[in-house]
Structures are given as structure tokens and as C-alpha cells.
Design a protein around this motif. Structure first.
Motif, PDB file in Angstrom:
ATOM      1  N   LYS A 255      -7.439   5.658   9.507  1.00  0.00           N
ATOM      2  CA  LYS A 255      -7.288   4.707   8.415  1.00  0.00           C
ATOM      3  C   LYS A 255      -7.317   3.273   8.975  1.00  0.00           C
ATOM      4  O   LYS A 255      -6.921   3.036  10.120  1.00  0.00           O
ATOM      5  N   GLY A 256      -7.734   2.351   8.144  1.00  0.00           N
ATOM      6  CA  GLY A 256      -7.801   0.954   8.569  1.00  0.00           C
ATOM      7  C   GLY A 256      -6.465   0.424   9.059  1.00  0.00           C
ATOM      8  O   GLY A 256      -6.391  -0.327  10.043  1.00  0.00           O
ATOM      9  N   SER A 257      -5.413   0.821   8.399  1.00  0.00           N
ATOM     10  CA  SER A 257      -4.088   0.319   8.788  1.00  0.00           C
ATOM     11  C   SER A 257      -3.681   0.820  10.167  1.00  0.00           C
ATOM     12  O   SER A 257      -2.853   0.205  10.836  1.00  0.00           O
ATOM     13  N   GLU A 258      -4.247   1.959  10.585  1.00  0.00           N
ATOM     14  CA  GLU A 258      -3.983   2.478  11.930  1.00  0.00           C
ATOM     15  C   GLU A 258      -4.926   1.871  12.967  1.00  0.00           C
ATOM     16  O   GLU A 258      -4.594   1.751  14.136  1.00  0.00           O
ATOM     17  N   ASN A 260      -6.867  -1.092  12.930  1.00  0.00           N
ATOM     18  CA  ASN A 260      -7.007  -2.529  13.206  1.00  0.00           C
ATOM     19  C   ASN A 260      -6.199  -2.951  14.433  1.00  0.00           C
ATOM     20  O   ASN A 260      -5.055  -2.540  14.606  1.00  0.00           O
TER      21      ASN A 260
ATOM     22  N   ILE B 196      -6.865   6.916  -0.690  1.00  0.00           N
ATOM     23  CA  ILE B 196      -6.811   5.821   0.282  1.00  0.00           C
ATOM     24  C   ILE B 196      -6.876   4.463  -0.430  1.00  0.00           C
ATOM     25  O   ILE B 196      -6.152   3.519  -0.093  1.00  0.00           O
ATOM     26  N   GLN B 199      -3.752   3.303  -1.876  1.00  0.00           N
ATOM     27  CA  GLN B 199      -2.827   2.812  -0.839  1.00  0.00           C
ATOM     28  C   GLN B 199      -3.201   1.420  -0.334  1.00  0.00           C
ATOM     29  O   GLN B 199      -2.521   0.874   0.520  1.00  0.00           O
ATOM     30  N   ASP B 201      -5.635   0.962   1.445  1.00  0.00           N
ATOM     31  CA  ASP B 201      -6.067   1.227   2.826  1.00  0.00           C
ATOM     32  C   ASP B 201      -7.560   1.566   2.828  1.00  0.00           C
ATOM     33  O   ASP B 201      -8.229   1.497   1.786  1.00  0.00           O
ATOM     34  N   THR B 202      -8.080   1.870   3.978  1.00  0.00           N
ATOM     35  CA  THR B 202      -9.489   2.252   4.127  1.00  0.00           C
ATOM     36  C   THR B 202      -9.553   3.449   5.058  1.00  0.00           C
ATOM     37  O   THR B 202      -8.576   3.761   5.739  1.00  0.00           O
ATOM     38  N   ILE B 299      -8.156  -4.568   4.664  1.00  0.00           N
ATOM     39  CA  ILE B 299      -7.285  -3.692   3.873  1.00  0.00           C
ATOM     40  C   ILE B 299      -6.443  -4.542   2.930  1.00  0.00           C
ATOM     41  O   ILE B 299      -6.231  -5.726   3.159  1.00  0.00           O
ATOM     42  N   GLN B 301      -3.460  -4.810   2.353  1.00  0.00           N
ATOM     43  CA  GLN B 301      -2.070  -4.768   2.806  1.00  0.00           C
ATOM     44  C   GLN B 301      -1.830  -6.010   3.662  1.00  0.00           C
ATOM     45  O   GLN B 301      -2.771  -6.577   4.205  1.00  0.00           O
ATOM     46  N   GLN B 303      -1.060  -8.067   6.821  1.00  0.00           N
ATOM     47  CA  GLN B 303      -1.198  -7.861   8.264  1.00  0.00           C
ATOM     48  C   GLN B 303      -0.864  -9.168   8.971  1.00  0.00           C
ATOM     49  O   GLN B 303      -1.158 -10.237   8.463  1.00  0.00           O
TER      50      GLN B 303
END
Lengths: 353, 353, 353, 353
Positions: A255-258, A260, B196, B199, B201-202, B299, B301, B303
Motif C-alpha cells: 500500500k502507498g502508506s507503507e 512511501n 483501499i 482508506q 490509500d493506494t 495518498i 492521508q 504525511q
């Protein structure tokens, strides 16, 4: 043009496995570089056959003769010509493949493409060509001597080095025959290769390469991304079936959140799933990639195949071949990486106009 | 030269995400080819944003205007210029990234390399550029109309299409939003992407491409191997982290006795772990490869990141972005494959002198 | 690749005389250069038709639209796309050449090579293409703003400017319609062109170009000698039949003891028969060369020719054509020279690694 | 890349005048061509020093050793590597130029560009390099054996062959030492060269080249016009100052009504002021061009010059040099023309897809 590598720092090559000599021309090498020819020969020795018990027992001295472009120990900016004489010109080993096509070799495709084929030792398709590349890479390494390039065997068959590269010492790479910096894993790999060799079989593996101390900014946008050039280079090596950098195929599950890489205040990143390259351009972090090698196609077992007339014939591998190509591929991977990096260092110097 | 793709059949491109237009020039296209412009637009529509619920909801008509090289419906052998106007030039969406670097984007590397940066929508680094590639590919497909190129989504995150490609019907690819020809898997993939997306997310994924009906002999030896050119092409696509063809990384675990493709009397092979290419040259069997895409970096979210002065700042994705790039990457993979194949068809025509 | 000029600083072009637009892509332009777009348009105006009484009276505004690669007035390092709309799309002027081949034009060779031909205004073979080159040159001039490039008309038919270039003031070049810096000669040239025009005939001439303030070291040895690149560039211009630099064809009549340029203590030379280049590399002295243009092939007189079927037909020039191409060729010569010099400045920056 | 000639049929070279060997790699040569190596050596002998009384009396056997790309007498499609050993490695002849710059030589520009210089015999700038080109040309001639290429000496100093080429017999070219097919003129030229030689001086001249039996359609539009490629090739030869084709500089004095080549019904033209090329593409008529060579810079007279530190020193030519380069340039002009024609034959074969 198919025999030229690179854009600015280029290597153009020639030579067949059983001709009188192979060789090449390095063009675009900056002037004034003191070339250590012993270092070049050291890299040649890392690649040459017969260097250990787990590689082919053919003997080739693989001595490089430089013919031009160097004057009083320094590069002059002129093209650097070199040859490597072939010690091994016994072509009677290859009469059995004169009219038949070895499975999973390039005999068939060359024959169909060109209509004529130097069958002795695979001719131009032989991995002997990679000796030329090691020369080019050994010169390149001296052009970009600040950049550190270390490749190593990261898997043989199902045996993987599980440790991340940050936890091993690259100084160990040359300490064992299989070139894996983790000694315990290296022993298992060597045992596996010996077992495969006894079976008259061969086995695949992977090489990981880590490039450190790369300045920010190498790589050109769109169609000359740094990783794309590295990928093309690696896919040019005989037997290579895959290339991944940074998170690679694993990254496709994430996943993108993981995935990046979060920046530190100094522009470095806390993680490096990107593999040191963003948008095709180096970001100053370690560049790392992994290359997949299929098992060597020549096996010491009987195989069915066809001849030029389409008759089914039986073939049995002859000669002295590698049971696993990976240990000798390590310096080849480094050589190509060094030429790519040198080329992109030069390409990046444009902006200084 | 970094903006030119190919050697004989070339595409040179320009354009930023939020400029007036993007576009390109196709050079080396043979004369006398009847170009179906509706087919070109069809390919554009497969790539364009807003085409389904699981992709970005941006609206871009993506209409191609051809400006030259076509006369009375046929190519003339002259260079083919085209532009695609940008509908979407609202740049206020991007004020927040003017001075800050998005994690795992190319903002930082471009800024360091060039010192100046068109930050709006990522400028030249935007995947909007791939619209140009789809134009080039759509023309290429018409040059080599006998060759069949089908790409499809083979995984989204941990969800893989388990069936081999021989067991699915490529006609199903366009029947679902995710472009997976296996309907049951497609549904799971779509559900995963929707999850996803909720969320903020991606998620990553892979695209598999199968090229059929390729004549024997495409590919040039040593440094222009067919698979190396395909690999470089695919690694040029935004977000790609890996490429493998034939047996790929799995092949690196195998033994030679398992991996070799045994010939039939007609020159075809009983298995095809080689992936249709031997020694860099097509052997007439299906060419197939797999491309790994990391998750989209933008994403929805918060960061942490840094600005130009190295201050740590918080950033939150804005605008309309793809939760998974893979469905829209399918036509891009095909387009690049088509350009590579066309280039190598032309390169191979030399021998006819 | 035939539509791309240069190696590092490249211009790729498209467009036919009577299509919707012509245009191009400049690649390899360094980032951070403040582009003065008015200067670009000024150069366009020097080339455009209808600018004076002795050139073609066609009207084309020749306004350049830049579409990419420039942000807030500066180049970004990205490719610079541009188009120039064609005002003049009346193709009824050209029905008479649809099936017949104009003498000493490229109608016949294009027809035989491609089998299809955009006959309107000569299509891709029209000198309208050179408008694209002037854009490229106008950008290049701003990249190498320290280098001074001045071209001028040095002969029209049998009328030659007899003075050496050192004795005229380049500021006079734009002071008359024929672009000869020697006013007395200019008047004779203009009178001659008017006379020829009344006869419905055309006349050839030469352009001399002087490049000053060039640093020592531009040019690459062997196959990219600076004068060879300049020569190729000039020979690419429509109607050019010859190129000479330094002493040129006169030098071939001389003795070594007369021709050698003796060094001053500071590395300059007392004479400059070499034309500013030694061994293909600039030596810091003025570079100068001369380009020969044949008379325009379209004359307002009846000529016999053949049609596609080999029938002999009579043809009479129509439309508005230049009686002498040389005055409008002056900015084109400068543009190509500027692009060559920029390319070699960038190529020479490599050594700074 | 500066050491590579051509696009498809390429020659990449290396070597200094006084190194161990010079050599090159021919790439892109079609497979299956029966190579006559004696013909290659015959061309080498036409170029080599010591062949007659009016050329340099240096002795170089100039034997070519082919190392790859040929199998059982035929080309294989692989790159063709070759070397030519240097017999003449006495470098004591050159101690006097170690620190001083010869007038009108490239010593100064190389020194300034590279900072390091192989001064022995001019190093890489020596015309010895052209021996490599003759090898490439001799192979090329066998690839395009239907095309007839004949160069000859058309002037020495003020002595010109006045007859048009159509009125002489090309079989006479090799019948005299100066390579002028008109015997009466040849005698005058030889006498003139002998006179100059006695004076310790040198003299310039021109070579004319005629290419016959060329198919219609060779040449690529815009930036790879056939005559532009020929021009660049010729301008790459040491000492060349000018190139003109067809009517050349004379054409710049003519009127359109005089200059236009009127078509015959079969597509040939009644006159051929165009020189066999229209719009950059061959029209099937004879291609002819003329190349201007300045006098050799090394003269056997005292000349003033400077050393590296800017001190004025006196220099006197030593060694064995050509009083007139033109006779030995004839096979070099043919060799480059043959390589250009082969390249464009291959480029033109693309359209057959």
C-alpha cells in the motif's frame, strides 16, 4: 549499432568464442585519468573461467592488451582500443552442434535470422563477450572512483541470503567461491552447486547490486531514467530473465502508506523502498537492484532436439560449462553498472554550461 | 535525447501536466499505411482518467490532433506531429507542493537536478506524458497489424490471477473496470481497490503482456536484445519497479533440466519458459512478460515531509488520483510494447538489402 | 531519425507547407535559461515571407506558440514543444503539380521513394520547414549568448561583395533588403534581383557566416569535427550545393608555405586561413564559412516536364516565390550555426566531470 | 561517439600513429556476404605510404587482420573487428614537437582541449587513421557491389583537369601516380608536385568523385539528406576545406532557367546540374561531388611557432611527408562514399516492411 553500449561513455565490441581474439573500443572516456591496468586485470580474473572449483574448468588467461587512447599512463580523450586473445580455439568440441540446435540456446534464432552461423562455442552469442564488458567496466570504475559498486550472489536455486545487505560486510564477497557476503549462506550455496554439478545439471540464481555514494541528479527524464538504463544493461547479460530495483515485485503487493519513503530534514529518507531513484533520477540514497539468472542451458545430460532439417536428434552437453553462472556474473553486473553510472555522470555534467 | 523513444520508429515527446498541450512527433513511420484515427482515439479512451469508478475522477477529453505526416488518410513517410490539449489547467490544486517535496515523488530530485521546477501537477514527471505514448503505440499497432499484443492486470496487491494466460480469453480484458480477463479474480481486485480507496490509500499491482504472432528473428544481438528493449520501455513507465519475461524470477530457482524448452520438429518448443526469445531474438513462440507497479505515492492521508528549506511540514494529498494505477497502465504497457516491436520489425528489415 | 538535428541539444521537427501547423521539439536545452520570446519572434520575422519587395509576397504571420519546457520565463530542462500555424492553406495553387513533377524539385524523388506525396506546396520538402529551424536557432542563441554569429549575403549571381568581412560592419546587415553589409554592393544585388524577377527567372547566391568569440576546444575528433557538423547543417538547407570554410576551395590552389597560419605568442595566429578550426576543434580565432545556393527551381516561365505516367507536359510556375533565396537564407544559416555551436558547447562540457 | 561513422552500417575506430596498432569495428554489415579479402588489401595498398615517388616515402605494410564477424568466408551479421599493426613506431622523429605546436596542425587545439597529448606523429590526429576508413570502405563496396564509385584527382594547385568526367576513362585512374584519368593533365600534375617537393613545400588540390548506378530513393529527408551525409563524410578527412556537389559554387552564379534539369520521359534528366540528388534523395542520375584539400601543413622549411609556455621557437619539418595529399586521398574519398552509400541503402530498405 547493436554492438555499442552507452551514449557518451560507450563500449563497442566484437568477437566470437573461438575466433582469434575478442575486443572492443571505449569511446567518450574523459582525458587525464590515470588508469591502473592491474585493477583492470583484477576484474578480468574475477570473471575468468577456471578460477574455482564451482565454475567451468576451461582455461583462458584473459589478458587485456590496450592498443590506444592511453599515453604515459593517462587517458588522452581518444578512443581506447583493446583486444583479448582467445586461448581456447579447439573447435572440435562443437562439431555436434554444427547442424543441430541446442535447446534454450540461441542457435535456432541466429540461424533463422542470419542464415549463417559461427557455431563454434556459440560464436557471438557466447558469454565470452562479457569479458569485453568487464574491461569497459574496469575503466569506468576508475572514471567514477568515488562511487562504490558492490554486487554479490543473493540466491542459488532455492537458497537465499536472508539478511538485508546493510547487515553484511561487502569485504566478504571475494572471500568465498560463490561470492555471497554471508558466509553461512555461501557454504550452503556452494554445497548446492556441487550437488547440481554431480547430477550433470545446472541451476539458476540471483545477483544483487548495491551502488553507494551516488550524487543526487543522475538520470534523465522520460526515456533515459537511471533505473531503466540499469535494467536494460542487466537484461543484456546472457541468461538474465528479470530485473527489479528498490521494492521491486514485492512493492507491487504494498500500500502507498507503507511504501512511501518519508524525508528526513536533510533530504535523505527514513526508508529506501524507492531504491535510491525517484522519477528516474538518483536521490543520493543507496541504489540497489536484483537480477535473475536462469540455469545454464548446457547440461551434461541427454536431451532431445532437432537439426537444421527438422530431424529429431539426441544431444549431450560436451565441454566444460558452469553449473551455475551466478558467481562469475557478479563482476559482469558490476561492470555494466559502472558503465551506466559513468555515462549518466557525463550526461549530467551538461548542465554546467 | 532523453525525450525520444526508439531507434528507427521513434517517438519524441513534450508537455507538462498543466501546460496548454502535450504532444509528440512520430518519426520513421513507413509510408503508405492507412491510419484509422478512431482506433487511435479508442486507445486514448482506454488510458484516460474518469473512465470508471476505480480510477481518478479527473476529466480530460484526451483528443489527439494530428498535424502532419498523413495525407488523404495515409502516412507519407514524413514525421507525424500531434498535440493533445490539456483541459485541466487549474493549478491552484498544487500550491501546497510549490515549496514542499511530496514523499516518493520526483519533486526533490527534479529540484536538485534542475534548480527550477514546474510544480503544477508534477509538470513533466506527471503520468499525463503517457497519453503521448498511447498515441505512438496506437500508430505502431497499425504498422504491425499482424502482431497481437494483449496486456492485462495480473495482480492487485496480494490478489493474483492464478490461471495461466493460455486459459483465459483476452476478449474479456475490456469487460471489467480492472482489465483482468478472469472475471472472478477481476471482481476481487475491484473490491480490493474500492476498499483501499475508502482508506485514502493506494495499492500496487502487476500487468502481464502477451505478444503473439511475432515472426522469428526480431531483436539485435548483444546490446539491443528484444527483451532488454522491452524491459527498458516498461521501466520507463511511472511507478514501475520490476520487469521479468518468460520464467523470470521463478526461473532463477530452477534447474537446467527443468527449464530448457525442448524443440518440436517444426522449430516450436514444447514448453516456453524462454518467453519467446532466445539470445535476444524472437523464436516465434509467444512473448510474455510481467511488470511490477508500486502503489501510487499520492495518498489521501497526512504525511510528514520537508520543504525546500529543509523544514519538516505536514502534507495531505489533494486532487483526484488513482487508488491503483494498474488498470490504466494496461494500454500504456501495450503501447510501449507496440512501439518496441515496430522498431525491431524495421531494424530486422535491413537484412533484405 | 531523419527529422532530428543535433546530438545533445536537439531539434525534432514536423510539418508540411499546407498542413494545419508545423512545429518541433527542442530537447537537451539546459535548465534555468531566461528565454526572451520577443527575440525568437524577431528571428522569425527575418525569415518570414513578405518582409520586403525582393522576396516572395506570400503572407505568413509565423507566430511561434511555445507549449512546454518554459516555466515562469525560464527553461526547466524539459523538452520545449512549439507549433507555428500555417496561415496559407490554399491548396488550389498546387493542383497543377498533383500529377506532374516540377523540374529540379523533389517531387519525382519523393514520389519514387514513398509512393505517396503531399503535393501541396511541396509538402514536407517545402522550405517552410526552415521556420522550425529558426525557432531552434533563436533558442540556441540565448543558450550561448557570448558567441556572436553573423551571416550575410556575400554574392548574388555574379555580383560579389569584394571586401573581406573584417572591413564591413555587421550592424549594416539588416539595413538593406538583401542583407549585404556593404551598402554599395547591396544596391547592385537588389537591382539584379529585381531584374531577374521581371524576367520571371531566379538567381543563385552565397551566404557567408562569421562566428566570433568561440572558446578554444569545441569540436570532437574524427567524425564530429566542428566544421564537418557545420557543413552537414548547411547542406541540409534547401537549395544548398556547396560549403567551404577558411580558405576553402581557394586553399586547394595554395602552397603550404603560403597557407600555414603562424602562431603569435598568445596562441592566436597572424593569419586565419584555417577558419578558426584545427583538426576539427575550434582554436579561438573567428570561424567563417561560405554556403552556395542554387537558383530557386520554381520560375515564372514555361518549362517542359513529365507527369506520373511519363507523358511530356508543359508547366508554368504559379504562386508567389522568391526570385533569390539568399536574403531569407541568412537567418536560417545563423540558426543552424547556433544550434551546432550549442551542441558542441554542451558536448565539450563533458570533460569537466 | 565521435569515433563512430554511420547510422546502421557503422565503423568505430581507434589508434594513434605510433601506437602498437590501429583498428576498428564494422557493425551493421548484413550477413551472408562473401568477403574478398584481397580486394580489401588492394584498397589498402592504394592508400598506403611509399607507393610511388610523389608520396611520402614512409614504409607501412598496412596489412589488415580481421578478427571476427567472418565465418567460412562470409559475413555472419556479427560485428567485424580488425587491427592494422603499426610498423613505424620510431618516436624520436617527434621529440621536436613534444612541447611545441606545429603551425596549422591540431597540436594546439588538442593540447588545450584535453590537457594531455600523444604527440608522436600527431597521435590520434594523424591521417594514419584513414587506413581504418579504407578497410570500412572496402567492405562497404562489397555490400553494394552494383554501385560504381570512382574518385580521381581533378586539380593540383592551379592545374585542373579541364575535361568533364564523362569524357575520360575511369580505368586510367590507376595508370599514373597522381590518379588523374586524363594522362596529359596527370603529367603536368606530377611535374608540379615534384617541383614543390624540391622546394620543401607542399601543395593543395581537389578530388572529384562520381557515383554511378545508384537506385532512386537513397537519402532521408530534412536532416539526413544524401549529399549532406556525403559532405560531412568528406569534411571529416584531414585537410579538407570544402565540398560541393552537382553545380556547386558555380550553381550559385546561375539563373533558374539555366540551372533546372529538364526531365526526359523516362524520369532521367537532360542535364544533371543537380548532381544526382533532388531534395536530398538520389534520382538515379550520376552523383558527383568535389572535395578541396589544403596543402599539407608539414613543410621542409623553417617556420616560426610557439611552445607550450608561449615562447617563440623555430621549427623545421622532419620525417617523410606527402608534398601533396591528393593522390593518396583518392581511395579515402571512395571509402567514405562507399560507407555512406551502404548506410543509406540499408536505411532505405526499411520501407519494405
Amino acid at each position: 549499432m547493436a554492438n555499442t553500449f552507452g551514449k557518451i561513455f560507450t563500449l563497442t565490441t566484437f568477437g566470437e568464442s573461438h575466433g582469434e581474439a575478442i575486443g572492443g573500443i571505449i569511446d567518450g572516456c574523459p582525458a587525464g585519468i590515470e588508469l591502473n591496468l592491474e585493477t583492470v586485470q583484477y576484474e578480468m580474473n574475477r570473471r575468468k573461467p577456471g578460477q574455482s572449483k564451482i565454475v567451468t574448468q576451461r582455461k583462458e588467461p584473459d589478458e587485456v592488451q590496450f592498443l590506444s587512447g592511453i599515453f604515459e599512463g593517462k587517458t588522452t580523450g581518444a578512443s581506447i582500443g583493446f583486444i583479448i586473445k582467445n586461448a581456447n580455439q579447439r573447435s572440435n568440441d562443437y562439431e555436434h552442434i554444427k547442424d543441430a540446435f541446442r535447446p534454450s540456446h540461441a542457435d535456432y534464432t541466429y540461424d533463422k535470422k542470419y542464415g549463417v552461423r559461427d557455431y563454434r562455442g556459440g560464436g557471438r552469442t557466447s558469454a565470452r563477450e562479457t569479458a569485453n564488458w568487464v574491461v569497459g567496466g574496469a575503466v569506468a570504475k576508475q572514471v567514477i572512483s568515488n562511487i562504490k559498486i558492490n554486487a554479490f550472489t543473493s540466491s542459488v536455486g532455492e537458497i537465499f541470503m536472508e539478511k538485508p545487505y546493510q547487515e553484511v560486510d561487502f569485504n566478504n564477497i571475494e572471500s568465498n567461491d560463490v561470492r555471497c557476503p554471508d558466509t553461512a549462506t555461501a557454504e550452503k550455496m556452494i554445497a548446492r552447486i556441487n550437488e547440481i554439478k554431480k547430477q550433470g545439471d545446472t541451476i539458476g540464481g540471483t545477483v544483487t547490486c548495491v551502488i553507494q555514494n551516488v550524487p543526487v541528479g543522475l538520470g534523465e527524464p522520460i526515456f533515459d531514467k537511471l533505473h531503466a538504463a540499469l535494467g536494460k544493461a542487466m537484461l543484456s547479460i546472457n541468461a538474465v530473465k528479470g530485473f527489479e530495483y528498490g521494492s521491486g515485485f514485492c512493492g507491487a503487493k504494498m500500500k502507498g502508506s507503507e511504501h512511501n519513503d518519508i524525508f528526513n530534514a536533510d533530504g535523505t529518507t527514513t526508508t529506501n523502498l524507492s531504491g535510491g531513484i525517484q522519477g528516474g533520477i538518483s536521490n543520493g540514497m543507496d541504489i540497489y537492484f536484483r537480477v535473475a539468472f536462469k540455469p545454464v542451458a548446457t547440461i551434461m545430460q541427454a536431451q532431445q532436439t532437432i537439426d537444421k532439417d527438422g530431424n529429431v536428434v539426441e544431444m549431450h552437453g560436451k565441454g566444460r560449462h558452469d553449473p551455475c553462472v551466478v558467481p562469475r556474473a557478479v563482476p559482469i553486473v558490476e561492470a555494466l553498472a559502472a558503465m551506466v553510472l559513468t555515462d549518466f555522470m557525463l550526461l549530467n555534467s551538461f548542465k554546467k554550461l
